[in-house]
Design a protein around this motif. Structure first.
Motif, short mmCIF file in Angstrom:
data_model
loop_
_atom_site.label_atom_id
_atom_site.label_comp_id
_atom_site.label_asym_id
_atom_site.label_seq_id
_atom_site.Cartn_x
_atom_site.Cartn_y
_atom_site.Cartn_z
N ASN A 265 45.00 -11.25 -19.37
CA ASN A 265 45.42 -12.18 -20.41
C ASN A 265 44.85 -13.58 -20.14
OD1 ASN A 265 46.96 -13.59 -22.41
ND2 ASN A 265 48.31 -14.18 -20.73
N ARG A 266 44.92 -13.99 -18.89
CA ARG A 266 44.41 -15.31 -18.53
C ARG A 266 42.89 -15.35 -18.71
NH1 ARG A 266 43.09 -17.69 -13.60
NH2 ARG A 266 43.19 -19.95 -13.76
N VAL A 267 42.22 -14.31 -18.19
CA VAL A 267 40.76 -14.25 -18.29
C VAL A 267 40.33 -14.24 -19.76
CG1 VAL A 267 38.69 -12.91 -17.72
CG2 VAL A 267 40.58 -12.99 -16.10
N GLY A 268 41.09 -13.53 -20.59
CA GLY A 268 40.72 -13.40 -22.01
C GLY A 268 40.46 -14.74 -22.66
N TYR A 269 41.30 -15.73 -22.34
CA TYR A 269 41.03 -17.05 -22.92
C TYR A 269 40.10 -17.89 -22.05
CZ TYR A 269 43.14 -16.88 -27.40
OH TYR A 269 43.36 -16.58 -28.73
N LEU A 270 40.06 -17.63 -20.76
CA LEU A 270 39.15 -18.42 -19.91
C LEU A 270 37.69 -18.01 -20.10
CD1 LEU A 270 41.11 -18.99 -16.58
CD2 LEU A 270 40.94 -20.44 -18.60
N LEU A 271 37.43 -16.97 -20.87
CA LEU A 271 36.02 -16.62 -21.13
C LEU A 271 35.48 -17.37 -22.34
CD1 LEU A 271 36.12 -12.72 -20.70
CD2 LEU A 271 34.98 -14.37 -19.21
N ARG A 272 36.35 -18.13 -23.04
CA ARG A 272 35.97 -18.56 -24.39
C ARG A 272 35.38 -19.94 -24.53
NH1 ARG A 272 40.13 -15.39 -28.45
NH2 ARG A 272 40.84 -13.86 -26.95
N SER A 273 35.13 -20.67 -23.45
CA SER A 273 34.41 -21.94 -23.58
C SER A 273 33.81 -22.30 -22.22
CB SER A 273 35.33 -23.06 -24.06
OG SER A 273 36.03 -23.62 -22.97
N PRO A 274 32.81 -23.20 -22.20
CA PRO A 274 32.19 -23.54 -20.90
C PRO A 274 33.19 -24.09 -19.88
CG PRO A 274 30.83 -24.34 -22.72
CD PRO A 274 32.13 -23.84 -23.33
N GLY A 275 34.10 -24.98 -20.34
CA GLY A 275 35.08 -25.56 -19.40
C GLY A 275 36.06 -24.51 -18.91
N SER A 276 36.39 -23.54 -19.80
CA SER A 276 37.29 -22.44 -19.41
C SER A 276 36.62 -21.57 -18.36
CB SER A 276 37.61 -21.57 -20.62
OG SER A 276 37.96 -22.34 -21.74
N ARG A 277 35.35 -21.24 -18.60
CA ARG A 277 34.65 -20.38 -17.64
C ARG A 277 34.50 -21.08 -16.29
NH1 ARG A 277 32.00 -18.79 -22.50
NH2 ARG A 277 30.42 -20.41 -22.29
N ALA A 278 34.29 -22.41 -16.33
CA ALA A 278 34.19 -23.14 -15.06
C ALA A 278 35.52 -23.10 -14.32
CB ALA A 278 33.76 -24.58 -15.34
N GLU A 279 36.62 -23.19 -15.08
CA GLU A 279 37.95 -23.10 -14.47
C GLU A 279 38.15 -21.72 -13.83
OE1 GLU A 279 41.09 -24.49 -17.06
OE2 GLU A 279 42.56 -23.22 -16.05
N PHE A 280 37.73 -20.70 -14.54
CA PHE A 280 37.83 -19.32 -14.04
C PHE A 280 36.96 -19.14 -12.79
CE2 PHE A 280 36.31 -14.77 -14.92
CZ PHE A 280 37.38 -14.20 -14.23
N ALA A 281 35.74 -19.67 -12.85
CA ALA A 281 34.80 -19.52 -11.72
C ALA A 281 35.33 -20.21 -10.46
CB ALA A 281 33.43 -20.08 -12.10
N GLU A 282 36.09 -21.28 -10.67
CA GLU A 282 36.68 -21.98 -9.52
C GLU A 282 37.58 -21.04 -8.72
OE1 GLU A 282 37.22 -26.76 -10.18
OE2 GLU A 282 38.89 -25.45 -10.61
N ASP A 283 38.30 -20.17 -9.45
CA ASP A 283 39.19 -19.21 -8.77
C ASP A 283 38.41 -18.31 -7.82
OD1 ASP A 283 41.03 -20.21 -10.48
OD2 ASP A 283 41.32 -18.38 -11.65
N TYR A 284 37.14 -18.10 -8.17
CA TYR A 284 36.32 -17.20 -7.36
C TYR A 284 35.49 -17.95 -6.34
CZ TYR A 284 37.69 -13.30 -10.21
OH TYR A 284 38.44 -12.34 -10.83
N GLY A 285 35.77 -19.25 -6.20
CA GLY A 285 35.12 -20.04 -5.18
C GLY A 285 33.64 -20.27 -5.41
N TRP A 286 33.24 -20.26 -6.68
CA TRP A 286 31.86 -20.63 -6.95
C TRP A 286 31.63 -22.03 -6.42
CZ3 TRP A 286 28.82 -19.41 -11.97
CH2 TRP A 286 28.67 -18.03 -12.09
#
Ligand code: ZN
Ligand code: ZN
Length: 322
Positions: A265-286
């Motif tokens: 559910n969280r990923v579903g919306y975090l895929l939908r914009s550049p800033g969201s994807r950057a927030e998601f990528a932070e979780d993965y330690g990019w």
């Protein structure tokens, strides 16, 4: 076909404005290729802001169904510009592109980016030409456009999902965890109908991930009205026909694990914009500073059409049980 080499910048800019997702390739590709080649020939040059502006303006087309050569040329040029410009000395503590990230509705920036003229037309927009034409701002726009065309292909995008994305995540999290505080019937029906006709790869992937995250609830006894799962089946079936033919580049086991609906559910919306994807990528330690080092976690698997086809099949199976 447009005779691009003989057009002035003003004429080119006017032609860019008319390119959108629905533009035919024989009209759009020559403009994209011309703009990308000019940027690639001098990605850190004094006119780079003009050509970055062109590709940003045409990003709606590039994020939908561009010709393969045009897409590759645009991405290469945007990546080269971001690399050449991002580390130029600058005394600003923020740049206009960051202010626009919260308003990236369905990802594609339809407003004026100011890069062509150094001025922003909007009444409350930035009027500081130095900041608008600052190489760091130009690099920022180049990154945003590249990430909309090819999600997770660039680093160093400021993390931060638009506010309304966080609000959807909270509402849907209540449903997924079975303590809804909004009417799940209405929320799920609205979600099922929210896909734009020509979604970007990120928005389309996000939609299919959200549908999967919520399908178990929609198929459960908590939802009595069969119209809800029916609307979701209709939406998912239509979404699958919009998946691109980008080939799967992942090895065995590299497609994401989809067992946790709350995470999905969280990923579903975090895929939908550049800033969201950057927030998601932070979780993965990019690591922002380490752009050239490829990380363990292939986050682009979340937008992989092969992964999304499998995910949609699972969603449709679950909804038919209900
Ligand atoms: Zn600056
Ligand atoms: Zn894949």
């Amino acid at each position: 076909m447009i005779d691009t080499p003989h057009l002035t910048i003003a004429q080119l800019a006017d032609a860019w404005q008319h390119i959108c997702a629905a533009s035919p390739a024989d009209k759009a590709d020559p403009l994209v290729l011309d703009c990308a080649h000019r940027l690639a020939s001098d990605p850190g040059g004094e006119h780079a802001h003009v050509w970055v502006s062109g590709l940003v303006t045409m990003s709606g087309y590039l994020a939908w169904r561009p010709g393969q050569t045009a897409e590759r040329a645009a991405l290469d040029a945007l990546h080269a510009a971001a690399k050449a410009l991002a580390d130029r000395p600058c005394s600003h503590d923020s740049h206009p592109y960051e202010a626009e990230m919260d308003a990236l509705e369905d990802e594609v920036w339809a407003g004026d980016n100011g890069l062509l003229t150094g001025e922003l037309a909007s009444p409350d927009g930035d009027t500081d030409t130095g900041r608008i034409l600052c190489p760091v701002n130009v690099a920022g726009w180049a990154r945003l456009a590249a990430d909309v065309i090819a999600p997770f292909s660039v680093r160093r995008i400021p993390a931060g999902a638009p506010r309304y994305h966080h609000s959807y995540i909270r509402t849907l999290s209540g449903i997924v965890n079975d303590y809804p505080y909004c009417d799940p019937h209405d929320v799920l029906t609205d979600e099922a109908a929210c896909l734009p006709p020509q979604p970007t790869r990120g928005v389309l992937a996000g939609y299919l991930v959200t549908m999967n995250a919520t399908c178990w609830y929609a198929a459960s006894e908590s939802i009595m009205d069969p119209a809800v799962p029916a609307a979701m089946v209709k939406g998912v079936r239509a979404a699958v026909t919009l998946l691109s033919d980008h080939p799967c580049t992942h090895g065995p086991g590299e497609h994401p694990d989809t067992n946790d609906p709350d995470h999905l559910n969280r990923v579903g919306y975090l895929l939908r914009s550049p800033g969201s994807r950057a927030e998601f990528a932070e979780d993965y330690g990019w690591d922002d500073e380490d752009e050239d080092e490829y990380e363990e976690e292939p986050l682009d698997a979340w937008v992989c059409p092969a992964f999304l086809h499998d995910l949609a099949d699972e969603t449709l199976d679950a909804l038919k049980v209900g």
